[in-house]
Design a protein around this motif. Structure first.
Motif, PDB file in Angstrom:
ATOM      1  N   SER A 290       0.832  -1.211   0.000  1.00 11.14           N
ATOM      2  CA  SER A 290       0.000   0.000   0.000  1.00 11.14           C
ATOM      3  C   SER A 290       0.866   1.260   0.000  1.00 11.14           C
ATOM      4  N   THR A 291       2.098   1.166   0.545  1.00 12.08           N
ATOM      5  CA  THR A 291       2.999   2.316   0.502  1.00 12.08           C
ATOM      6  C   THR A 291       3.431   2.563  -0.938  1.00 12.08           C
ATOM      7  N   PHE A 292       3.393   1.496  -1.724  1.00 15.75           N
ATOM      8  CA  PHE A 292       3.849   1.557  -3.106  1.00 15.75           C
ATOM      9  C   PHE A 292       2.719   2.025  -4.021  1.00 15.75           C
ATOM     10  N   ILE A 293       1.500   1.545  -3.748  1.00 17.26           N
ATOM     11  CA  ILE A 293       0.412   1.743  -4.711  1.00 17.26           C
ATOM     12  C   ILE A 293      -0.168   3.159  -4.663  1.00 17.26           C
ATOM     13  N   VAL A 294      -0.261   3.761  -3.465  1.00 18.79           N
ATOM     14  CA  VAL A 294      -0.879   5.092  -3.389  1.00 18.79           C
ATOM     15  C   VAL A 294      -0.012   6.156  -4.087  1.00 18.79           C
ATOM     16  N   PRO A 295       1.307   6.235  -3.785  1.00 20.80           N
ATOM     17  CA  PRO A 295       2.128   7.210  -4.531  1.00 20.80           C
ATOM     18  C   PRO A 295       2.166   6.918  -6.034  1.00 20.80           C
ATOM     19  N   LEU A 296       2.158   5.628  -6.387  1.00 18.94           N
ATOM     20  CA  LEU A 296       2.185   5.266  -7.800  1.00 18.94           C
ATOM     21  C   LEU A 296       0.929   5.812  -8.495  1.00 18.94           C
ATOM     22  N   TYR A 297      -0.201   5.654  -7.833  1.00 23.15           N
ATOM     23  CA  TYR A 297      -1.477   6.126  -8.401  1.00 23.15           C
ATOM     24  C   TYR A 297      -1.470   7.657  -8.529  1.00 23.15           C
ATOM     25  N   THR A 298      -1.065   8.329  -7.447  1.00 24.66           N
ATOM     26  CA  THR A 298      -1.128   9.798  -7.478  1.00 24.66           C
ATOM     27  C   THR A 298      -0.144  10.364  -8.501  1.00 24.66           C
ATOM     28  N   GLN A 299       1.002   9.674  -8.696  1.00 27.32           N
ATOM     29  CA  GLN A 299       1.975  10.213  -9.662  1.00 27.32           C
ATOM     30  C   GLN A 299       1.629   9.831 -11.099  1.00 27.32           C
ATOM     31  N   SER A 300       1.256   8.563 -11.326  1.00 32.78           N
ATOM     32  CA  SER A 300       1.068   8.152 -12.725  1.00 32.78           C
ATOM     33  C   SER A 300      -0.311   8.524 -13.260  1.00 32.78           C
ATOM     34  N   ILE A 301      -1.342   8.480 -12.439  1.00 32.97           N
ATOM     35  CA  ILE A 301      -2.697   8.775 -12.935  1.00 32.97           C
ATOM     36  C   ILE A 301      -3.065  10.234 -12.697  1.00 32.97           C
ATOM     37  N   LEU A 302      -2.692  10.774 -11.536  1.00 34.08           N
ATOM     38  CA  LEU A 302      -3.121  12.140 -11.211  1.00 34.08           C
ATOM     39  C   LEU A 302      -2.050  13.182 -11.525  1.00 34.08           C
ATOM     40  N   GLY A 303      -0.824  12.703 -11.854  1.00 35.28           N
ATOM     41  CA  GLY A 303       0.234  13.633 -12.239  1.00 35.28           C
ATOM     42  C   GLY A 303       0.786  14.489 -11.116  1.00 35.28           C
ATOM     43  N   TRP A 304       0.784  13.968  -9.881  1.00 37.06           N
ATOM     44  CA  TRP A 304       1.347  14.744  -8.767  1.00 37.06           C
ATOM     45  C   TRP A 304       2.865  14.627  -8.788  1.00 37.06           C
ATOM     46  N   THR A 305       3.526  15.556  -8.064  1.00 37.34           N
ATOM     47  CA  THR A 305       4.985  15.435  -7.914  1.00 37.34           C
ATOM     48  C   THR A 305       5.276  14.421  -6.800  1.00 37.34           C
ATOM     49  N   ALA A 306       6.549  13.997  -6.751  1.00 35.68           N
ATOM     50  CA  ALA A 306       6.960  13.034  -5.732  1.00 35.68           C
ATOM     51  C   ALA A 306       6.742  13.602  -4.333  1.00 35.68           C
ATOM     52  N   PHE A 307       7.037  14.888  -4.187  1.00 34.78           N
ATOM     53  CA  PHE A 307       6.910  15.494  -2.866  1.00 34.78           C
ATOM     54  C   PHE A 307       5.445  15.518  -2.417  1.00 34.78           C
ATOM     55  N   GLN A 308       4.533  15.868  -3.351  1.00 35.78           N
ATOM     56  CA  GLN A 308       3.092  15.879  -3.022  1.00 35.78           C
ATOM     57  C   GLN A 308       2.623  14.485  -2.620  1.00 35.78           C
TER      58      GLN A 308
END
Length: 526
Positions: A290-308
């Motif tokens: 789950s630590t992997f999937i949430v940032p992956l989703y926000t970065q690849s689908i929603l286009g957030w930065t790593a820091f966000q």
């Protein structure tokens, strides 16, 4: 028993605890901090995406190979010396990683850094456990758990901040001052238990070390790389699968027949440790997955930065931090461990199902907030009860061996989780894309109107008819793919939730038989 003497009091205990947690944090933050910097490294070192993936893989392989040996190495060289040597190796390799001039140099130093780091995690757990008197052990696990849970969460935002404001080598350099302090404190304050005997070189289980490295190294490679290489389509993966299976069988045979095994498998006769080991695996699966999937989703689908993406996880980590001491207190007061674990698994199910329900292509930051808080609560409920359950009826040397098993299973669970999730997402995306495309009928009025509207807006921007048609088609395709990806992520959340739900009855049932735990504990200590 000799291990009684390791209990510390007052400021000395505080210093030892801080040192151990600092080391655990160093190791864990380092396993996730790199994820954010991969892009920078790729450009900087002129590497391909799959080459740069090795920066993570090499570290994990180093970790998983060394963890089962830590207990034996502590006996061999004395725990304090081994712990200090690991910190020094880790720190020196951090410096070398930052100075690497090409990708394979970096990968090699990451492997060595992982070998230094793996020891930090498990040995720091044993040191903390043994520095506290028995009745305060749950509290000790709570303090240690803080580091382990917050570590993976701190990695991405910290990495994002460093890469954004400085450059990627600094994510390694940041370890150097901390490593030096930790090494000095270790040499000054940490004590080694007295072990019965030192082994001669000929008594060392060299074959066991080799077989373990072959088994774990191959397995870790398959898990990290299988998805990219199309699993059994790739000759390398087939060869490594065979070597992992053979390595595993021969390793078990060797450890059960050799006089001085490198990994003491007989410790697993302990029912509590056996159950705890399986649960650590599932915990690793959920924690790292789950630590992997949430940032992956926000970065690849929603286009957030790593820091966000990283910052999104912080409130949840603080929730876990807040829960830890409370859970420690509950356990000290005699609340049953299996009850807390059961509630923890259920909380995790709620978190996953919530994720399944709310995912959309344009979900906002606030929508994640409470869902992630629930995840933080679930982790708090799982971590300490599982650890204290695993180690509750072990004594002396066995504590270190038990900690090594649960530590290794948590790491492996994480690797399995990430490997399965990546493969699953890519398969489900393909499946959903095909399904949606089938149902997008060219003769459907809505589809036609949408297509015409997009085409019109492109023509207004000054495109020719052909260009506008192509662009509109691509845009429609893109939105189909995005929708399919979102559905794939929803599936991941749903199945993760079901997995945790299925575990609950097993937890409740397995432990009920062992009603003698409190008595065992008191016997174990005299």
């Amino acid at each position: 028993m000799e291990h009684e003497s390791l209990v510390e009091y007052g400021p000395r205990r505080a210093i030892i605890t801080i040192t151990a947690i600092l080391c655990a944090l160093l190791e864990i933050v380092d396993s996730t901090i790199v994820n954010v910097a991969l892009n920078e490294m790729k450009g900087n070192l002129g590497a391909t995406l799959s080459e740069v993936g090795w920066v993570i893989t090499a570290y994990a392989i180093g970790n998983v190979i060394i963890v089962p040996m830590t207990s034996w190495l502590s006996q061999q060289f004395g725990r304090r010396n081994y712990f200090a040597a690991s910190i020094i190796l880790f720190t020196v390799c951090s410096f070398l990683c930052g100075n690497a001039t090409n990708i394979w140099e970096l990968v090699f130093f990451r492997l060595l850094q992982g070998i230094g780091g793996g020891a930090l995690l498990v040995t720091s757990q044993t040191i903390i456990t043994e520095s506290y008197p028995v009745e305060k052990r749950s509290m000790a696990q709570a303090i240690y758990g803080l580091g382990v849970i917050i570590g993976p969460t701190l990695g991405p935002p910290l990495g994002g901040y460093i890469v954004y404001n400085f450059s990627w080598p600094y994510i390694f350099y940041i370890n150097i001052p901390l490593g030096i302090i930790a090494a000095l404190l270790t040499l000054q304050f940490v004590r080694s238990p007295k072990y019965d005997e030192k082994r001669q070189a000929r008594d060392v289980d060299w074959l066991g070390i080799l077989l373990l490295s072959v088994f774990v190294g191959s397995l870790q490679y398959i898990l990290e790389r299988g998805h990219e290489d199309d699993w059994l389509e790739s000759q390398t993966i087939v060869i490594l699968t065979i070597s992992a299976v053979l390595g595993f069988i021969l390793f078990i045979w060797r450890e059960l027949t050799f006089r001085y095994p490198i990994v003491e498998l007989r410790v697993l006769k302990n029912v509590n440790l056996r159950v705890g080991t399986i649960m650590s695996f599932i915990l690793g699966f959920g924690l790292y997955g789950s630590t992997f999937i949430v940032p992956l989703y926000t970065q690849s689908i929603l286009g957030w930065t790593a820091f966000q993406s990283g910052a999104l996880m912080i409130p949840a980590a603080l929730t876990t931090a807040f829960m830890m001491p409370l859970i420690g207190k509950m356990l000290t007061k005699g609340v049953k461990q299996q009850l807390l674990v059961g509630i923890g698994f259920f909380t995790f199910f709620v978190y996953s199902f919530w994720g399944y329900k709310i995912l959309t292509p344009d979900i906002g930051k606030d929508d994640f907030f409470w869902m992630l808080i629930v995840r933080g609560m679930g982790l708090g409920l799982l971590f300490i009860p599982i650890t204290s359950l695993s180690l509750s009826t072990l004594k002396g040397k066995e504590i270190g061996q038990g900690a090594a098993f649960t530590g290794m299973m948590r790491q492996l669970g994480g690797s399995f989780g990430i490997a399965l999730i990546t493969t699953f997402i890519s398969n489900q995306t393909t499946k959903h894309t095909a399904y949606i495309s089938q149902h997008l009928n060219v003769n459907d009025v809505n589809v036609q109107q949408r297509f015409e509207a997009i085409k019109g807006s492109f023509i207004n921007k000054g495109m020719t008819l052909d260009m506008a048609q192509n662009a509109a088609y691509k845009l429609m395709q893109g939105s189909v793919l995005k929708q399919a990806s979102v559905m794939a992520y929803m599936d991941v959340f749903l199945y993760l939730g079901i997995l945790f739900l299925i575990c609950i009855p097993f937890v409740m049932r397995v432990k009920q038989r062992k009603s003698a735990t409190p008595i065992d504990l008191s016997e174990a200590m005299h």
